[in-house]
Design a protein around this motif. Structure first.
Motif, PDB file in Angstrom:
ATOM      1  N   ASN A 143      30.996  46.444  62.369  1.00  0.00           N
ATOM      2  CA  ASN A 143      32.208  45.847  62.912  1.00  0.00           C
ATOM      3  C   ASN A 143      33.081  45.217  61.820  1.00  0.00           C
ATOM      4  O   ASN A 143      33.909  44.366  62.093  1.00  0.00           O
ATOM      5  CB  ASN A 143      31.883  44.824  64.011  1.00  0.00           C
ATOM      6  N   VAL A 144      32.903  45.652  60.581  1.00  0.00           N
ATOM      7  CA  VAL A 144      33.715  45.158  59.467  1.00  0.00           C
ATOM      8  C   VAL A 144      35.049  45.904  59.456  1.00  0.00           C
ATOM      9  O   VAL A 144      35.086  47.134  59.439  1.00  0.00           O
ATOM     10  CB  VAL A 144      32.990  45.355  58.115  1.00  0.00           C
ATOM     11  N   ASN A 145      36.137  45.151  59.490  1.00  0.00           N
ATOM     12  CA  ASN A 145      37.482  45.714  59.415  1.00  0.00           C
ATOM     13  C   ASN A 145      37.982  45.453  57.987  1.00  0.00           C
ATOM     14  O   ASN A 145      38.148  44.298  57.588  1.00  0.00           O
ATOM     15  CB  ASN A 145      38.390  45.053  60.447  1.00  0.00           C
ATOM     16  N   LEU A 146      38.227  46.508  57.240  1.00  0.00           N
ATOM     17  CA  LEU A 146      38.613  46.354  55.831  1.00  0.00           C
ATOM     18  C   LEU A 146      39.895  45.553  55.651  1.00  0.00           C
ATOM     19  O   LEU A 146      40.006  44.765  54.706  1.00  0.00           O
ATOM     20  CB  LEU A 146      38.742  47.728  55.172  1.00  0.00           C
ATOM     21  N   MET A 147      40.857  45.711  56.543  1.00  0.00           N
ATOM     22  CA  MET A 147      42.109  44.968  56.418  1.00  0.00           C
ATOM     23  C   MET A 147      41.881  43.463  56.594  1.00  0.00           C
ATOM     24  O   MET A 147      42.456  42.650  55.871  1.00  0.00           O
ATOM     25  CB  MET A 147      43.136  45.467  57.439  1.00  0.00           C
ATOM     26  N   ILE A 148      41.026  43.096  57.535  1.00  0.00           N
ATOM     27  CA  ILE A 148      40.718  41.676  57.744  1.00  0.00           C
ATOM     28  C   ILE A 148      39.983  41.113  56.532  1.00  0.00           C
ATOM     29  O   ILE A 148      40.272  39.998  56.079  1.00  0.00           O
ATOM     30  CB  ILE A 148      39.894  41.489  59.034  1.00  0.00           C
ATOM     31  N   GLU A 149      39.066  41.864  55.990  1.00  0.00           N
ATOM     32  CA  GLU A 149      38.300  41.395  54.832  1.00  0.00           C
ATOM     33  C   GLU A 149      39.192  41.223  53.607  1.00  0.00           C
ATOM     34  O   GLU A 149      39.052  40.247  52.865  1.00  0.00           O
ATOM     35  CB  GLU A 149      37.142  42.347  54.521  1.00  0.00           C
ATOM     36  N   ILE A 150      40.117  42.143  53.404  1.00  0.00           N
ATOM     37  CA  ILE A 150      41.034  42.026  52.266  1.00  0.00           C
ATOM     38  C   ILE A 150      41.945  40.810  52.452  1.00  0.00           C
ATOM     39  O   ILE A 150      42.184  40.051  51.512  1.00  0.00           O
ATOM     40  CB  ILE A 150      41.849  43.327  52.105  1.00  0.00           C
ATOM     41  N   ALA A 151      42.422  40.592  53.682  1.00  0.00           N
ATOM     42  CA  ALA A 151      43.261  39.419  53.956  1.00  0.00           C
ATOM     43  C   ALA A 151      42.466  38.132  53.760  1.00  0.00           C
ATOM     44  O   ALA A 151      42.978  37.166  53.176  1.00  0.00           O
ATOM     45  CB  ALA A 151      43.816  39.492  55.376  1.00  0.00           C
ATOM     46  N   ASP A 152      41.212  38.105  54.212  1.00  0.00           N
ATOM     47  CA  ASP A 152      40.363  36.928  54.013  1.00  0.00           C
ATOM     48  C   ASP A 152      40.117  36.670  52.534  1.00  0.00           C
ATOM     49  O   ASP A 152      40.108  35.523  52.081  1.00  0.00           O
ATOM     50  CB  ASP A 152      39.025  37.092  54.733  1.00  0.00           C
ATOM     51  N   ALA A 153      39.899  37.742  51.780  1.00  0.00           N
ATOM     52  CA  ALA A 153      39.658  37.594  50.342  1.00  0.00           C
ATOM     53  C   ALA A 153      40.895  37.027  49.642  1.00  0.00           C
ATOM     54  O   ALA A 153      40.780  36.153  48.779  1.00  0.00           O
ATOM     55  CB  ALA A 153      39.265  38.932  49.725  1.00  0.00           C
ATOM     56  N   ARG A 154      42.061  37.507  50.015  1.00  0.00           N
ATOM     57  CA  ARG A 154      43.300  36.985  49.412  1.00  0.00           C
ATOM     58  C   ARG A 154      43.517  35.518  49.770  1.00  0.00           C
ATOM     59  O   ARG A 154      43.896  34.712  48.922  1.00  0.00           O
ATOM     60  CB  ARG A 154      44.497  37.811  49.859  1.00  0.00           C
ATOM     61  N   GLU A 155      43.268  35.183  51.023  1.00  0.00           N
ATOM     62  CA  GLU A 155      43.428  33.794  51.452  1.00  0.00           C
ATOM     63  C   GLU A 155      42.443  32.876  50.720  1.00  0.00           C
ATOM     64  O   GLU A 155      42.812  31.792  50.257  1.00  0.00           O
ATOM     65  CB  GLU A 155      43.214  33.687  52.958  1.00  0.00           C
ATOM     66  N   ALA A 156      41.208  33.312  50.600  1.00  0.00           N
ATOM     67  CA  ALA A 156      40.205  32.514  49.892  1.00  0.00           C
ATOM     68  C   ALA A 156      40.556  32.389  48.415  1.00  0.00           C
ATOM     69  O   ALA A 156      40.390  31.322  47.817  1.00  0.00           O
ATOM     70  CB  ALA A 156      38.819  33.135  50.059  1.00  0.00           C
ATOM     71  N   GLN A 157      41.065  33.451  47.819  1.00  0.00           N
ATOM     72  CA  GLN A 157      41.445  33.404  46.406  1.00  0.00           C
ATOM     73  C   GLN A 157      42.597  32.427  46.192  1.00  0.00           C
ATOM     74  O   GLN A 157      42.599  31.653  45.234  1.00  0.00           O
ATOM     75  CB  GLN A 157      41.830  34.794  45.904  1.00  0.00           C
ATOM     76  N   ARG A 158      43.559  32.444  47.086  1.00  0.00           N
ATOM     77  CA  ARG A 158      44.695  31.507  46.971  1.00  0.00           C
ATOM     78  C   ARG A 158      44.235  30.067  47.154  1.00  0.00           C
ATOM     79  O   ARG A 158      44.710  29.160  46.471  1.00  0.00           O
ATOM     80  CB  ARG A 158      45.781  31.866  47.970  1.00  0.00           C
ATOM     81  N   SER A 159      43.315  29.854  48.061  1.00  0.00           N
ATOM     82  CA  SER A 159      42.768  28.508  48.269  1.00  0.00           C
ATOM     83  C   SER A 159      42.002  28.052  47.037  1.00  0.00           C
ATOM     84  O   SER A 159      42.112  26.900  46.613  1.00  0.00           O
ATOM     85  CB  SER A 159      41.859  28.508  49.495  1.00  0.00           C
ATOM     86  N   TYR A 160      41.230  28.954  46.446  1.00  0.00           N
ATOM     87  CA  TYR A 160      40.491  28.631  45.229  1.00  0.00           C
ATOM     88  C   TYR A 160      41.457  28.279  44.099  1.00  0.00           C
ATOM     89  O   TYR A 160      41.265  27.290  43.390  1.00  0.00           O
ATOM     90  CB  TYR A 160      39.601  29.806  44.823  1.00  0.00           C
ATOM     91  N   ASP A 161      42.504  29.086  43.953  1.00  0.00           N
ATOM     92  CA  ASP A 161      43.501  28.830  42.907  1.00  0.00           C
ATOM     93  C   ASP A 161      44.194  27.485  43.104  1.00  0.00           C
ATOM     94  O   ASP A 161      44.440  26.757  42.141  1.00  0.00           O
ATOM     95  CB  ASP A 161      44.542  29.944  42.877  1.00  0.00           C
ATOM     96  N   ALA A 162      44.500  27.140  44.354  1.00  0.00           N
ATOM     97  CA  ALA A 162      45.156  25.856  44.630  1.00  0.00           C
ATOM     98  C   ALA A 162      44.236  24.696  44.257  1.00  0.00           C
ATOM     99  O   ALA A 162      44.673  23.714  43.650  1.00  0.00           O
ATOM    100  CB  ALA A 162      45.543  25.775  46.099  1.00  0.00           C
ATOM    101  N   ASN A 163      42.955  24.810  44.598  1.00  0.00           N
ATOM    102  CA  ASN A 163      41.998  23.766  44.231  1.00  0.00           C
ATOM    103  C   ASN A 163      41.814  23.686  42.725  1.00  0.00           C
ATOM    104  O   ASN A 163      41.676  22.597  42.164  1.00  0.00           O
ATOM    105  CB  ASN A 163      40.651  24.009  44.913  1.00  0.00           C
ATOM    106  N   LEU A 164      41.835  24.831  42.063  1.00  0.00           N
ATOM    107  CA  LEU A 164      41.697  24.851  40.609  1.00  0.00           C
ATOM    108  C   LEU A 164      42.896  24.172  39.948  1.00  0.00           C
ATOM    109  O   LEU A 164      42.738  23.394  38.995  1.00  0.00           O
ATOM    110  CB  LEU A 164      41.559  26.286  40.109  1.00  0.00           C
ATOM    111  N   LYS A 165      44.102  24.423  40.467  1.00  0.00           N
ATOM    112  CA  LYS A 165      45.294  23.773  39.912  1.00  0.00           C
ATOM    113  C   LYS A 165      45.249  22.268  40.124  1.00  0.00           C
ATOM    114  O   LYS A 165      45.635  21.496  39.240  1.00  0.00           O
ATOM    115  CB  LYS A 165      46.558  24.376  40.520  1.00  0.00           C
ATOM    116  N   MET A 166      44.767  21.838  41.293  1.00  0.00           N
ATOM    117  CA  MET A 166      44.609  20.405  41.536  1.00  0.00           C
ATOM    118  C   MET A 166      43.602  19.798  40.560  1.00  0.00           C
ATOM    119  O   MET A 166      43.808  18.710  40.029  1.00  0.00           O
ATOM    120  CB  MET A 166      44.133  20.151  42.971  1.00  0.00           C
ATOM    121  N   PHE A 167      42.517  20.521  40.326  1.00  0.00           N
ATOM    122  CA  PHE A 167      41.487  20.056  39.401  1.00  0.00           C
ATOM    123  C   PHE A 167      42.064  19.919  37.993  1.00  0.00           C
ATOM    124  O   PHE A 167      41.866  18.914  37.322  1.00  0.00           O
ATOM    125  CB  PHE A 167      40.300  21.032  39.411  1.00  0.00           C
ATOM    126  N   GLU A 168      42.782  20.955  37.555  1.00  0.00           N
ATOM    127  CA  GLU A 168      43.391  20.928  36.220  1.00  0.00           C
ATOM    128  C   GLU A 168      44.415  19.800  36.091  1.00  0.00           C
ATOM    129  O   GLU A 168      44.481  19.129  35.061  1.00  0.00           O
ATOM    130  CB  GLU A 168      44.042  22.274  35.907  1.00  0.00           C
TER     131      GLU A 168
END
Length: 130
Positions: free
Chosen positions: A90-115
């Motif tokens: 039941n894995v939908n590739l489009m949902i997984e790619i969107a989740d990965a992008r969202e998680a990456q952006r969240s990680y980047d935002a936290n990294l910028k706050m940390f820096e």
């Protein structure tokens, strides 16, 4: 605890949580063609200390997506039943790619706050040395 060190801790907890989410997304993508595989979904929880919200976040339980598995017609497949169907993933590739992008952006935002907090701490130390 100083505000700067608290902001570092909050950013680090956010990065840990989103890296876990990226790991689950990678597992889902890797198993997208595995028959009978249920998609894994990450959840997050706020951290409380003495009933007070700390601003920290941690990973909650990992849940399996319980949407119905698709039936795939392939009579030659090893797992096919007498009608020629087997359960796919039941894995939908489009949902997984969107989740990965969202998680990456969240990680980047936290990294910028940390820096930014680290730079502020360094600037404060430089001011105190003068």
């Amino acid at each position: 605890m100083s505000d700067i060190s608290k902001s570092l801790e909050i950013s680090a907890s956010g990065m840990r949580a989103t890296s876990s989410r990226l790991r689950l997304t990678s597992e889902n993508l890797a198993n997208s063609d595995t028959p009978g595989y249920h998609r894994k979904v990450a959840s997050f929880e706020q951290v409380f200390s003495g009933g007070v919200e700390t601003g920290l976040v941690r990973n909650g339980k990992t849940h399996l997506d319980r949407t119905e598995l698709p039936k795939i017609y392939d009579p030659s497949h090893v797992l096919a039943n007498s009608d020629g169907y087997y359960q796919g993933s039941n894995v939908n590739l489009m949902i997984e790619i969107a989740d990965a992008r969202e998680a990456q952006r969240s990680y980047d935002a936290n990294l910028k706050m940390f820096e930014q907090a680290r730079k502020m701490s360094t600037a404060l130390m430089d001011l105190l040395r003068r």
